[in-house]
Write a protein that holds these residues in place. Structure first.
Motif, PDB file in Angstrom:
ATOM      1  N   ILE A 133      18.004   0.966  -1.815  1.00  0.00           N
ATOM      2  CA  ILE A 133      16.932   0.281  -2.547  1.00  0.00           C
ATOM      3  C   ILE A 133      15.664   0.271  -1.697  1.00  0.00           C
ATOM      4  CG2 ILE A 133      16.147  -1.960  -3.439  1.00  0.00           C
ATOM      5  CD1 ILE A 133      18.974  -2.445  -4.439  1.00  0.00           C
ATOM      6  N   ARG A 134      15.823   0.085  -0.372  1.00  0.00           N
ATOM      7  CA  ARG A 134      14.653   0.073   0.516  1.00  0.00           C
ATOM      8  C   ARG A 134      13.928   1.415   0.506  1.00  0.00           C
ATOM      9  NH1 ARG A 134      15.498  -4.038   5.166  1.00  0.00           N
ATOM     10  NH2 ARG A 134      17.233  -5.271   4.404  1.00  0.00           N
ATOM     11  N   GLU A 135      14.614   2.479   0.096  1.00  0.00           N
ATOM     12  CA  GLU A 135      13.974   3.795   0.074  1.00  0.00           C
ATOM     13  C   GLU A 135      12.934   3.911  -1.037  1.00  0.00           C
ATOM     14  OE1 GLU A 135      17.240   6.560   0.154  1.00  0.00           O
ATOM     15  OE2 GLU A 135      17.739   5.977   2.212  1.00  0.00           O
ATOM     16  N   TYR A 136      13.080   3.113  -2.113  1.00  0.00           N
ATOM     17  CA  TYR A 136      12.075   3.207  -3.175  1.00  0.00           C
ATOM     18  C   TYR A 136      11.327   1.909  -3.435  1.00  0.00           C
ATOM     19  CZ  TYR A 136      15.585   1.242  -6.384  1.00  0.00           C
ATOM     20  OH  TYR A 136      16.521   0.438  -6.986  1.00  0.00           O
ATOM     21  N   LEU A 137      11.745   0.795  -2.830  1.00  0.00           N
ATOM     22  CA  LEU A 137      11.016  -0.464  -2.959  1.00  0.00           C
ATOM     23  C   LEU A 137      10.561  -0.909  -1.580  1.00  0.00           C
ATOM     24  CD1 LEU A 137      12.911  -2.872  -5.409  1.00  0.00           C
ATOM     25  CD2 LEU A 137      10.782  -1.658  -5.804  1.00  0.00           C
ATOM     26  N   GLN A 138       9.322  -1.349  -1.504  1.00  0.00           N
ATOM     27  CA  GLN A 138       8.800  -1.871  -0.245  1.00  0.00           C
ATOM     28  C   GLN A 138       9.007  -3.385  -0.224  1.00  0.00           C
ATOM     29  OE1 GLN A 138       4.715  -0.829   0.420  1.00  0.00           O
ATOM     30  NE2 GLN A 138       4.495  -2.276   2.103  1.00  0.00           N
ATOM     31  N   PHE A 139       9.414  -3.910   0.924  1.00  0.00           N
ATOM     32  CA  PHE A 139       9.612  -5.357   1.047  1.00  0.00           C
ATOM     33  C   PHE A 139       8.674  -5.929   2.104  1.00  0.00           C
ATOM     34  CE2 PHE A 139      13.406  -3.899  -0.996  1.00  0.00           C
ATOM     35  CZ  PHE A 139      13.662  -4.896  -1.909  1.00  0.00           C
ATOM     36  N   PRO A 140       8.121  -7.106   1.827  1.00  0.00           N
ATOM     37  CA  PRO A 140       8.161  -7.785   0.526  1.00  0.00           C
ATOM     38  C   PRO A 140       7.286  -7.053  -0.489  1.00  0.00           C
ATOM     39  CG  PRO A 140       6.703  -8.966   2.012  1.00  0.00           C
ATOM     40  CD  PRO A 140       7.317  -7.846   2.814  1.00  0.00           C
ATOM     41  N   PRO A 141       7.618  -7.178  -1.789  1.00  0.00           N
ATOM     42  CA  PRO A 141       6.911  -6.410  -2.811  1.00  0.00           C
ATOM     43  C   PRO A 141       5.628  -7.086  -3.297  1.00  0.00           C
ATOM     44  CG  PRO A 141       8.699  -7.601  -3.813  1.00  0.00           C
ATOM     45  CD  PRO A 141       8.769  -7.894  -2.336  1.00  0.00           C
ATOM     46  N   PHE A 142       5.093  -8.008  -2.504  1.00  0.00           N
ATOM     47  CA  PHE A 142       3.883  -8.736  -2.899  1.00  0.00           C
ATOM     48  C   PHE A 142       3.052  -8.990  -1.656  1.00  0.00           C
ATOM     49  CE2 PHE A 142       7.684 -11.440  -2.808  1.00  0.00           C
ATOM     50  CZ  PHE A 142       7.446 -12.114  -1.620  1.00  0.00           C
ATOM     51  N   GLY A 143       1.813  -9.368  -1.858  1.00  0.00           N
ATOM     52  CA  GLY A 143       0.919  -9.637  -0.740  1.00  0.00           C
ATOM     53  C   GLY A 143       1.282 -10.901   0.009  1.00  0.00           C
ATOM     54  N   THR A 144       0.732 -11.043   1.218  1.00  0.00           N
ATOM     55  CA  THR A 144       1.095 -12.158   2.087  1.00  0.00           C
ATOM     56  C   THR A 144       0.727 -13.514   1.500  1.00  0.00           C
ATOM     57  OG1 THR A 144      -0.991 -11.848   3.258  1.00  0.00           O
ATOM     58  CG2 THR A 144       0.966 -10.827   4.228  1.00  0.00           C
ATOM     59  N   GLY A 145      -0.259 -13.564   0.599  1.00  0.00           N
ATOM     60  CA  GLY A 145      -0.660 -14.855   0.048  1.00  0.00           C
ATOM     61  C   GLY A 145       0.222 -15.368  -1.079  1.00  0.00           C
ATOM     62  N   HIS A 146       1.163 -14.534  -1.530  1.00  0.00           N
ATOM     63  CA  HIS A 146       1.918 -14.902  -2.731  1.00  0.00           C
ATOM     64  C   HIS A 146       2.711 -16.195  -2.585  1.00  0.00           C
ATOM     65  CE1 HIS A 146       4.503 -14.982  -6.128  1.00  0.00           C
ATOM     66  NE2 HIS A 146       5.582 -14.708  -5.426  1.00  0.00           N
ATOM     67  N   LEU A 147       3.436 -16.368  -1.478  1.00  0.00           N
ATOM     68  CA  LEU A 147       4.266 -17.569  -1.333  1.00  0.00           C
ATOM     69  C   LEU A 147       3.391 -18.817  -1.279  1.00  0.00           C
ATOM     70  CD1 LEU A 147       7.016 -16.404   1.190  1.00  0.00           C
ATOM     71  CD2 LEU A 147       7.057 -16.339  -1.293  1.00  0.00           C
ATOM     72  N   ALA A 148       2.295 -18.756  -0.544  1.00  0.00           N
ATOM     73  CA  ALA A 148       1.386 -19.905  -0.471  1.00  0.00           C
ATOM     74  C   ALA A 148       0.792 -20.205  -1.843  1.00  0.00           C
ATOM     75  CB  ALA A 148       0.283 -19.637   0.555  1.00  0.00           C
TER      76      ALA A 148
END
Length: 161
Positions: A133-148
């Motif tokens: 899965i890591r071969e086609y999805l980048q983690f984390p799949p969102f920008g750094t501000g998303h959790l905040a």
């Protein structure tokens, strides 16, 4: 505050609201679209409150980069310890009705802060994601501000603003 190591990211926020009230909002799938900081979460398919580990709740999603645009996820409650912790695995339901999980989890930990406040930590963990899965999805799949952003939305919801 924002911390990031190899396999997870987390953010924290303190709100002047008791933990049981925060937990009740998190345990209601109908609030998740309002909390989401990405705009991907649309509407809950299953509206029942989250009451036990193993419970499945599905969400309608939209992501411009997703092959279908509109799609659905199936979440499986992994931890449910009111009013201290709630978390779930995100996956998909296959055509035969079986569920497949990618290995990433969302978790909220709630700790008392003062007489009626709550310290909320939101963690996104991808340590169990298999290599294919890591071969086609980048983690984390969102920008750094998303959790905040998500915690900010949650704070506004629970504070009644």
């Amino acid at each position: 505050m924002h911390t990031m190591d190899q396999e997870n990211v987390s953010a924290t926020l303190t709100v002047a609201v008791p933990a049981d009230r925060v937990f009740a909002v998190l345990a209601d799938p109908a609030t998740h679209a309002a909390i989401d900081g990405t705009g991907w979460v649309q509407e809950p398919v299953d509206r029942a409150p989250l009451t036990e580990a193993g419970q499945i709740f599905r969400m309608d999603m939209y992501h411009a980069d997703h092959p279908d645009g509109d799609y659905q996820v199936a979440n499986k409650v992994q931890v449910l310890d009111p009013p201290h912790a709630i978390g779930w695995l995100t996956g998909t339901e296959k055509e035969d009705g079986s569920l497949e999980f990618g290995g990433w989890t969302w978790r909220y930990d709630l700790a008392p802060s003062g007489p009626s406040g709550t310290h909320i930590t939101l963690t996104y963990d991808w340590s169990a994601v298999p290599q294919y899965i890591r071969e086609y999805l980048q983690f984390p799949p969102f920008g750094t501000g998303h959790l905040a952003n998500s915690l900010h939305h949650l704070g506004e919801l629970v504070s009644g603003r």
